[in-house]
Design a protein around this motif. Structure first.
Motif, PDB file in Angstrom:
ATOM      1  N   ASN A  51       0.837  -1.189   0.000  1.00 36.97           N
ATOM      2  CA  ASN A  51       0.000   0.000   0.000  1.00 36.97           C
ATOM      3  C   ASN A  51       0.875   1.244   0.000  1.00 36.97           C
ATOM      4  O   ASN A  51       1.699   1.427   0.900  1.00 36.97           O
ATOM      5  N   SER A  52       0.695   2.099  -1.017  1.00 32.58           N
ATOM      6  CA  SER A  52       1.554   3.277  -1.153  1.00 32.58           C
ATOM      7  C   SER A  52       1.228   4.370  -0.144  1.00 32.58           C
ATOM      8  O   SER A  52       2.094   5.150   0.216  1.00 32.58           O
ATOM      9  N   ARG A  53       0.002   4.419   0.339  1.00 29.96           N
ATOM     10  CA  ARG A  53      -0.372   5.482   1.280  1.00 29.96           C
ATOM     11  C   ARG A  53       0.088   5.183   2.704  1.00 29.96           C
ATOM     12  O   ARG A  53       0.659   6.034   3.375  1.00 29.96           O
ATOM     13  N   TYR A  54      -0.168   3.966   3.193  1.00 28.31           N
ATOM     14  CA  TYR A  54       0.131   3.627   4.582  1.00 28.31           C
ATOM     15  C   TYR A  54       1.344   2.719   4.750  1.00 28.31           C
ATOM     16  O   TYR A  54       1.798   2.503   5.864  1.00 28.31           O
ATOM     17  N   GLY A  55       1.845   2.161   3.676  1.00 27.92           N
ATOM     18  CA  GLY A  55       3.066   1.365   3.739  1.00 27.92           C
ATOM     19  C   GLY A  55       2.923  -0.063   4.227  1.00 27.92           C
ATOM     20  O   GLY A  55       3.921  -0.739   4.431  1.00 27.92           O
ATOM     21  N   PHE A  56       1.706  -0.562   4.411  1.00 21.47           N
ATOM     22  CA  PHE A  56       1.560  -1.959   4.838  1.00 21.47           C
ATOM     23  C   PHE A  56       1.621  -2.868   3.627  1.00 21.47           C
ATOM     24  O   PHE A  56       1.457  -2.440   2.484  1.00 21.47           O
ATOM     25  N   GLY A 119       7.127  -9.328  14.132  1.00 19.67           N
ATOM     26  CA  GLY A 119       7.291  -9.088  15.561  1.00 19.67           C
ATOM     27  C   GLY A 119       6.349  -8.033  16.123  1.00 19.67           C
ATOM     28  O   GLY A 119       6.522  -7.593  17.254  1.00 19.67           O
ATOM     29  N   VAL A 120       5.350  -7.639  15.360  1.00 19.35           N
ATOM     30  CA  VAL A 120       4.393  -6.633  15.812  1.00 19.35           C
ATOM     31  C   VAL A 120       3.216  -7.334  16.486  1.00 19.35           C
ATOM     32  O   VAL A 120       2.642  -8.268  15.926  1.00 19.35           O
ATOM     33  N   SER A 121       2.863  -6.867  17.679  1.00 18.09           N
ATOM     34  CA  SER A 121       1.735  -7.447  18.415  1.00 18.09           C
ATOM     35  C   SER A 121       0.435  -6.768  18.022  1.00 18.09           C
ATOM     36  O   SER A 121       0.408  -5.562  17.765  1.00 18.09           O
ATOM     37  N   GLY A 122      -0.629  -7.556  18.000  1.00 15.45           N
ATOM     38  CA  GLY A 122      -1.934  -7.024  17.654  1.00 15.45           C
ATOM     39  C   GLY A 122      -3.035  -7.906  18.192  1.00 15.45           C
ATOM     40  O   GLY A 122      -2.792  -8.827  18.963  1.00 15.45           O
ATOM     41  N   VAL A 123      -4.238  -7.623  17.753  1.00 20.54           N
ATOM     42  CA  VAL A 123      -5.411  -8.372  18.191  1.00 20.54           C
ATOM     43  C   VAL A 123      -5.963  -9.135  16.993  1.00 20.54           C
ATOM     44  O   VAL A 123      -6.227  -8.547  15.940  1.00 20.54           O
ATOM     45  N   SER A 142       1.522   4.344  16.355  1.00 19.49           N
ATOM     46  CA  SER A 142       1.377   5.799  16.372  1.00 19.49           C
ATOM     47  C   SER A 142      -0.101   6.138  16.248  1.00 19.49           C
ATOM     48  O   SER A 142      -0.901   5.667  17.027  1.00 19.49           O
ATOM     49  N   GLN A 143      -0.480   6.925  15.248  1.00 16.35           N
ATOM     50  CA  GLN A 143      -1.886   7.300  15.088  1.00 16.35           C
ATOM     51  C   GLN A 143      -2.535   6.579  13.913  1.00 16.35           C
ATOM     52  O   GLN A 143      -3.524   7.049  13.352  1.00 16.35           O
ATOM     53  N   LYS A 175       8.144   0.227   9.795  1.00 17.70           N
ATOM     54  CA  LYS A 175       8.823   0.282  11.094  1.00 17.70           C
ATOM     55  C   LYS A 175       8.753   1.706  11.625  1.00 17.70           C
ATOM     56  O   LYS A 175       8.915   2.651  10.865  1.00 17.70           O
ATOM     57  N   SER A 176       8.493   1.808  12.917  1.00 19.55           N
ATOM     58  CA  SER A 176       8.355   3.149  13.507  1.00 19.55           C
ATOM     59  C   SER A 176       9.705   3.745  13.873  1.00 19.55           C
ATOM     60  O   SER A 176      10.706   3.151  13.931  1.00 19.55           O
TER      61      SER A 176
END
Length: 176
Positions: A51-56, A119-123, A142-143, A175-176
């Motif tokens: 995704n070019s907008r959000y980078g996922f 390695g990212v935690s989520g639900v 982040s937001q 990555k943040s």
């Protein structure tokens, strides 16, 4: 001696108990089927959606078709060529500053239960009703809230569970 009302009340309680037990048994049978080891990621030709907008990004089978990307480029949906009721979606959105406090409060109630290969935690939430079964992954950084979802007809969900789980594990965010 029991009265007719007492017998009727007892009958209703027995019926409700039997109905709830049968619902639990049906769910357990469905989830047991989801643990089958018949999924082989190496047997699928994969492409990666970025995704070019959000980078996922996440992998999807190369023979799946996509819907047109929305004008705001917040995500995409892919459909199986064999059954267009089977779909995978990825999208993201910015949280409004006012919703961050509310979101943080709700996150405290739902603890992360999943970790991506990155390695990212989520639900990760699994929902199966009479028509549709779905697996939804939510990651927050982040937001920005990142989502991935796999859906199929509920009676077919057990056949796609491991496939959906694999893609959810491969979902990547910047990555943040």
């Amino acid at each position: 001696m029991a009265t007719a009302n007492q017998i009727s009340s007892l009958g209703r309680r027995i019926y409700r108990f039997a109905a709830s037990v049968s619902g639990v048994i049906a769910l357990l049978i469905m989830l047991w089927g989801c643990t089958a080891n018949d999924f082989n990621a190496g047997a699928i030709a994969w492409k990666t959606y970025s995704n070019s907008r959000y980078g996922f990004e996440f992998p999807y089978p190369s023979n799946w078709t996509s819907l047109a990307t929305p004008a705001n480029d917040d995500g995409i949906a892919f459909f199986s060529p064999q059954d267009n009721s089977v779909e995978i979606r990825g999208w993201a959105s910015h949280q409004l500053p006012n919703s961050i406090v509310t979101e943080q409060e709700s996150v405290k109630k739902i603890k992360p239960n999943f970790q991506t290969a990155q390695g990212v935690s989520g639900v990760l939430v699994i929902e199966v009703d009479r028509q549709v079964g779905s697996m939804t992954l939510t990651l927050t950084q982040s937001q920005v809230k990142y989502y991935w979802q796999g859906r199929s007809k509920s009676q077919e969900f057990q056949n796609y569970y491991r496939f959906f789980y694999y893609i959810a594990q491969q979902y990547r965010i910047p990555k943040s």
